[in-house]
Design a protein around this motif. Structure first.
Motif, PDB file in Angstrom:
ATOM      1  N   ALA A  36       0.822  -1.214   0.000  1.00  0.00           N
ATOM      2  CA  ALA A  36       0.000   0.000   0.000  1.00  0.00           C
ATOM      3  C   ALA A  36       0.857   1.266   0.000  1.00  0.00           C
ATOM      4  CB  ALA A  36      -0.959  -0.004   1.189  1.00  0.00           C
ATOM      5  N   GLU A  37       1.952   1.243   0.749  1.00  0.00           N
ATOM      6  CA  GLU A  37       2.817   2.429   0.810  1.00  0.00           C
ATOM      7  C   GLU A  37       3.546   2.683  -0.503  1.00  0.00           C
ATOM      8  OE1 GLU A  37       5.183   3.428   4.414  1.00  0.00           O
ATOM      9  OE2 GLU A  37       4.411   1.485   5.108  1.00  0.00           O
ATOM     10  N   SER A  38       4.036   1.618  -1.146  1.00  0.00           N
ATOM     11  CA  SER A  38       4.744   1.820  -2.419  1.00  0.00           C
ATOM     12  C   SER A  38       3.776   2.284  -3.509  1.00  0.00           C
ATOM     13  CB  SER A  38       5.505   0.565  -2.844  1.00  0.00           C
ATOM     14  OG  SER A  38       4.651  -0.496  -3.148  1.00  0.00           O
ATOM     15  N   ILE A  39       2.542   1.828  -3.430  1.00  0.00           N
ATOM     16  CA  ILE A  39       1.522   2.308  -4.370  1.00  0.00           C
ATOM     17  C   ILE A  39       1.303   3.801  -4.174  1.00  0.00           C
ATOM     18  CG2 ILE A  39      -0.954   2.240  -4.891  1.00  0.00           C
ATOM     19  CD1 ILE A  39      -0.773  -0.825  -4.342  1.00  0.00           C
ATOM     20  N   GLN A  40       1.122   4.200  -2.925  1.00  0.00           N
ATOM     21  CA  GLN A  40       0.906   5.620  -2.625  1.00  0.00           C
ATOM     22  C   GLN A  40       2.096   6.459  -3.079  1.00  0.00           C
ATOM     23  OE1 GLN A  40      -2.171   6.394  -1.368  1.00  0.00           O
ATOM     24  NE2 GLN A  40      -1.586   8.453  -1.964  1.00  0.00           N
TER      25      GLN A  40
END
Length: 119
Positions: A36-40
């Motif tokens: 989720a963080e790398s997507i953001q």
């Protein structure tokens, strides 16, 4: 509707497969993992960021090699369990120096190398 990475389906490790495709040619370049963080981070910076399972850290594609992936489009599949990032690829996408990680074909039951290293 505003996108929320939490609405995606992740595996038990909190990761989702991401396919990188050349935005101009349509060539499939590689598959890696995102969380989720790398997507953001990818959506905010427009530089594709993966999660490195081996190093257990964020991996901004090209940060050390210079072979960057600038995000053109970000798509989610129908089951919401896979990502497609359409990118402008600078240099080879594969760590072997090839344009694509998919450089081995099976022809008549034999493995055939169909791409040579660019560098």
């Amino acid at each position: 509707m505003k996108f929320d990475p939490a609405t995606l389906t992740y595996n038990d490790a909190g990761l989702i497969p991401a396919i990188a495709q050349d935005a101009k040619s349509g060539e499939v370049l590689m598959m890696a993992w995102m969380n989720a963080e790398s997507i953001q981070q990818t959506l905010e910076t427009r530089q594709v960021t993966y999660w490195s399972r081996s190093r257990q850290e964020f991996w901004v594609k090209g940060a050390t090699s210079g072979h960057t992936q600038a995000l053109v489009d970000f798509k989610i599949d129908c089951d919401r369990d896979c990502i497609l990032v359409e990118v402008n690829q600078e240099g080879p996408a594969c760590h072997t120096g090839r344009r694509s990680c998919f450089y081995t074909a099976i022809e008549s039951g034999e493995e055939v190398e169909i791409l040579k290293p660019m560098i």
